[in-house]
Design a protein around this motif. Structure first.
Motif, mmCIF file in Angstrom:
data_model
loop_
_atom_site.group_PDB
_atom_site.id
_atom_site.type_symbol
_atom_site.label_atom_id
_atom_site.label_comp_id
_atom_site.label_asym_id
_atom_site.label_seq_id
_atom_site.Cartn_x
_atom_site.Cartn_y
_atom_site.Cartn_z
ATOM 1 N N VAL A 17 -14.876 32.389 21.268
ATOM 2 C CA VAL A 17 -13.647 32.109 22.194
ATOM 3 C C VAL A 17 -12.423 32.553 21.316
ATOM 4 C CG1 VAL A 17 -12.453 30.587 23.917
ATOM 5 C CG2 VAL A 17 -15.116 30.408 23.578
ATOM 6 N N GLY A 18 -11.542 33.475 22.035
ATOM 7 C CA GLY A 18 -10.435 33.851 21.202
ATOM 8 C C GLY A 18 -9.276 32.648 21.033
ATOM 9 N N GLN A 19 -9.389 31.959 22.235
ATOM 10 C CA GLN A 19 -8.451 30.701 22.222
ATOM 11 C C GLN A 19 -8.784 29.772 21.088
ATOM 12 O OE1 GLN A 19 -8.369 29.017 26.165
ATOM 13 N NE2 GLN A 19 -6.544 27.716 25.702
ATOM 14 N N LEU A 20 -9.745 29.633 20.414
ATOM 15 C CA LEU A 20 -10.242 29.151 19.220
ATOM 16 C C LEU A 20 -9.605 29.453 17.999
ATOM 17 C CD1 LEU A 20 -13.335 27.385 20.626
ATOM 18 C CD2 LEU A 20 -11.176 26.646 20.995
ATOM 19 N N TYR A 21 -9.440 30.636 17.877
ATOM 20 C CA TYR A 21 -9.388 31.458 16.594
ATOM 21 C C TYR A 21 -8.341 30.885 15.694
ATOM 22 C CZ TYR A 21 -11.879 35.782 18.195
ATOM 23 O OH TYR A 21 -12.766 36.572 18.826
ATOM 24 N N SER A 22 -7.439 29.787 15.868
ATOM 25 C CA SER A 22 -6.428 29.435 15.278
ATOM 26 C C SER A 22 -7.145 28.585 14.364
ATOM 27 C CB SER A 22 -5.269 28.798 16.000
ATOM 28 O OG SER A 22 -6.081 27.724 16.842
ATOM 29 N N THR A 23 -8.123 27.775 14.763
ATOM 30 C CA THR A 23 -8.862 26.896 13.825
ATOM 31 C C THR A 23 -10.350 27.106 13.358
ATOM 32 O OG1 THR A 23 -9.611 25.450 15.771
ATOM 33 C CG2 THR A 23 -7.606 24.955 14.688
ATOM 34 N N THR A 24 -10.840 28.266 14.090
ATOM 35 C CA THR A 24 -12.286 28.450 13.860
ATOM 36 C C THR A 24 -12.566 30.037 13.361
ATOM 37 O OG1 THR A 24 -12.701 29.254 16.073
ATOM 38 C CG2 THR A 24 -12.942 27.071 15.673
ATOM 39 N N TYR A 32 -13.738 23.872 25.026
ATOM 40 C CA TYR A 32 -13.215 25.312 24.605
ATOM 41 C C TYR A 32 -11.797 25.723 24.820
ATOM 42 C CZ TYR A 32 -18.391 25.617 24.118
ATOM 43 O OH TYR A 32 -19.850 25.289 23.789
ATOM 44 N N SER A 33 -10.903 24.890 25.121
ATOM 45 C CA SER A 33 -9.485 25.450 25.157
ATOM 46 C C SER A 33 -8.680 24.530 24.263
ATOM 47 C CB SER A 33 -9.150 25.260 26.748
ATOM 48 O OG SER A 33 -9.048 23.861 27.038
#
Length: 305
Positions: A246-253, A156-157
């Protein structure tokens, strides 16, 4: 002659009455709500209502295009859906061909039931199953890695892993239902073609390549055109529940549907979210027309209309 005309009129009248209910329901639930699309061109206020709110023209679309999230959201939506279409189609056609070659009707039904079942499982349930497997601390994956003497992986990171995870989840959930459509088409192939191939000494792979796949080309093209029409839309449950937002995954999701949801949830901006939704529909219509035109020029039988 008069009696025959009366019976025809009566039968047609009964058909019209039978069709009336679904037509009315489609009109009420699919066409009447389209009036609300005017919100995309207004500064919507709850107190003023849809028609009483101030008209702002294309300002909401301009805000959406100029937002820092637009490029990322648009790219993720198109890119991931494109992958889903290609890999999903290949897997569905392959599964249908394998089922077509299975001997025994009971065996085919058993396998179809197994593959179709995931389609009816909610993405909420799938999200919890995935979290039980991918949990950074107590997930099954990390427990296996620890047993092998390896370090934990916090999935998730790591945004780069999620296109693969989302593709696997999407195929797992939809491949069974998609394969049923192709399997039904395979059942309509003239058996004399396979008999002639047996006489000529054609092996099983050559039958698939020269008879089975060409027989599915028209259906594959039509279903692909329909899917391309939704390429600017995303399965909200897949992208929201599986990633746990999860905000950390926004770049691809982060995709169009999750962006619209977040716009409503965090900013309560109905106008901006309506503009994004309307844009999805317009882009989908344009893509369907373009794809169908290209398919029609290549082969008229492969076109949708």
């Amino acid at each position: 002659m008069k009696k025959e005309k009366k019976t025809k009129r009566e039968s047609n009248y009964r058909l019209y009455v039978l069709c009336a209910v679904p037509v009315i329901l489609v009109f009420i639930f699919n066409y009447l709500p389209m009036i609300g699309a005017v919100i995309a061109f207004k500064d919507y206020k709850y107190n003023d209502g849809i028609f009483g709110s101030k008209w702002v023209g294309l300002r909401n679309f301009e805000m959406f295009f100029k937002s820092k999230d637009f490029a990322n959201v648009a790219w993720n939506t198109i890119y991931l859906n494109f992958i889903f279409i290609i890999i999903g189609t290949i897997c569905a056609v392959t599964l249908a061909i394998l089922l077509f070659n299975v001997i025994g009707r009971k065996n085919v039904k058993t396998y179809q039931t197994i593959f179709i079942t995931p389609y009816f499982i909610s993405w909420v349930v799938v999200g919890y199953i995935a979290y039980a497997f991918l949990n950074p601390a107590y997930g099954i994956l990390n427990q296996l890695l620890n047993a092998l003497g390896m370090e934990n992986i916090d999935v998730y990171s790591k945004p780069g892993l999620w296109p693969i995870i989302l593709t696997i989840a999407n195929v797992w959930k939809n491949v069974g239902m998609d394969s049923v459509i192709y399997y039904a088409a395979l059942m309509g192939i003239d058996t004399s073609l396979f008999e002639a191939a047996d006489v000529d000494g054609v092996n099983r792979f050559q039958k698939v390549w020269y008879i089975t796949i060409p027989s599915l080309i028209s259906l594959i093209t039509i279903l692909t055109i329909l899917k391309i029409g939704n390429i600017f839309r995303a399965d909200f449950g897949l992208f929201y529940q599986l990633t746990r937002d999860v905000g950390q995954l926004y770049s691809t999701t982060d995709v169009m549907d999750t962006y619209i949801y977040r716009t409503l949830k965090l900013w309560n901006d109905v106008s901006l979210s309506s503009a994004a939704g309307l844009l999805q529909s317009v882009v989908g219509l344009i893509l369907v027309v373009i794809t169908n035109t290209v398919a029609k020029r290549i082969d008229k039988d492969c076109a949708l209309f």
